[in-house]
Motif scaffolding. Structure first.
Motif, short mmCIF file in Angstrom:
data_model
loop_
_atom_site.label_atom_id
_atom_site.label_comp_id
_atom_site.label_asym_id
_atom_site.label_seq_id
_atom_site.Cartn_x
_atom_site.Cartn_y
_atom_site.Cartn_z
N ARG A 51 0.96 -1.15 0.08
CA ARG A 51 -0.13 -0.15 -0.07
C ARG A 51 0.82 1.25 0.06
O ARG A 51 0.38 2.17 -0.52
CB ARG A 51 -0.65 -0.17 1.33
CG ARG A 51 -2.23 -1.13 1.01
CD ARG A 51 -3.22 -0.77 2.24
NE ARG A 51 -2.26 -0.76 3.42
CZ ARG A 51 -2.50 -2.14 4.02
NH1 ARG A 51 -2.88 -3.39 3.58
NH2 ARG A 51 -1.96 -2.25 5.41
N MET A 52 2.01 1.42 0.69
CA MET A 52 2.74 2.52 0.78
C MET A 52 3.64 2.50 -0.60
O MET A 52 3.57 3.76 -0.98
CB MET A 52 3.95 2.26 1.75
CG MET A 52 3.34 2.38 3.24
SD MET A 52 4.60 1.83 4.34
CE MET A 52 6.01 2.60 4.01
N MET A 53 3.89 1.66 -1.06
CA MET A 53 4.58 1.76 -2.41
C MET A 53 3.73 2.22 -3.78
O MET A 53 4.07 2.82 -4.41
CB MET A 53 5.19 0.53 -2.76
CG MET A 53 6.37 -0.24 -1.96
SD MET A 53 6.83 -1.67 -2.50
CE MET A 53 7.51 -1.50 -4.14
N HIS A 54 2.18 2.01 -3.57
CA HIS A 54 1.43 2.33 -4.44
C HIS A 54 0.69 3.65 -4.25
O HIS A 54 -0.18 4.14 -4.86
CB HIS A 54 0.42 1.32 -4.70
CG HIS A 54 0.80 0.09 -5.35
ND1 HIS A 54 1.20 0.03 -6.64
CD2 HIS A 54 1.40 -1.21 -4.76
CE1 HIS A 54 1.84 -1.14 -7.00
NE2 HIS A 54 1.77 -2.03 -6.01
N GLN A 55 1.08 4.40 -3.18
CA GLN A 55 0.38 5.74 -2.91
C GLN A 55 1.02 6.52 -3.77
O GLN A 55 2.30 6.42 -4.10
CB GLN A 55 0.72 6.09 -1.30
CG GLN A 55 -0.26 5.18 -0.43
CD GLN A 55 0.11 5.58 1.18
OE1 GLN A 55 0.99 6.49 1.17
NE2 GLN A 55 -0.69 5.19 2.00
#
Length: 57
Positions: free
Chosen positions: A52-56
């Motif tokens: 999730r952090m990488m795709h923000q």
């Protein structure tokens, strides 16, 4: 090496070892992460959070 460059696995291990030698807190954090990742449910949750952090944006 800039923050945007991808490290090779060997380079990452060397960087981790250097950090651990410089800062005892790095050792404690690595041990905590290792204990957390030993549990499959925690591991899945951690990987999901990283994704999730990488795709923000």
């Amino acid at each position: 090496m800039s923050d945007n460059e991808v490290m090779k696995p060997g380079e990452a291990e060397v960087a981790i070892e250097r950090a651990m030698n410089q800062k005892p807190k790095a050792i404690m954090m690595r041990e905590k992460l290792q204990r957390m990742l030993d549990d499959e449910a925690n591991c899945k949750q951690f990987v999901g959070a990283l994704r999730r952090m990488m795709h923000q944006d």
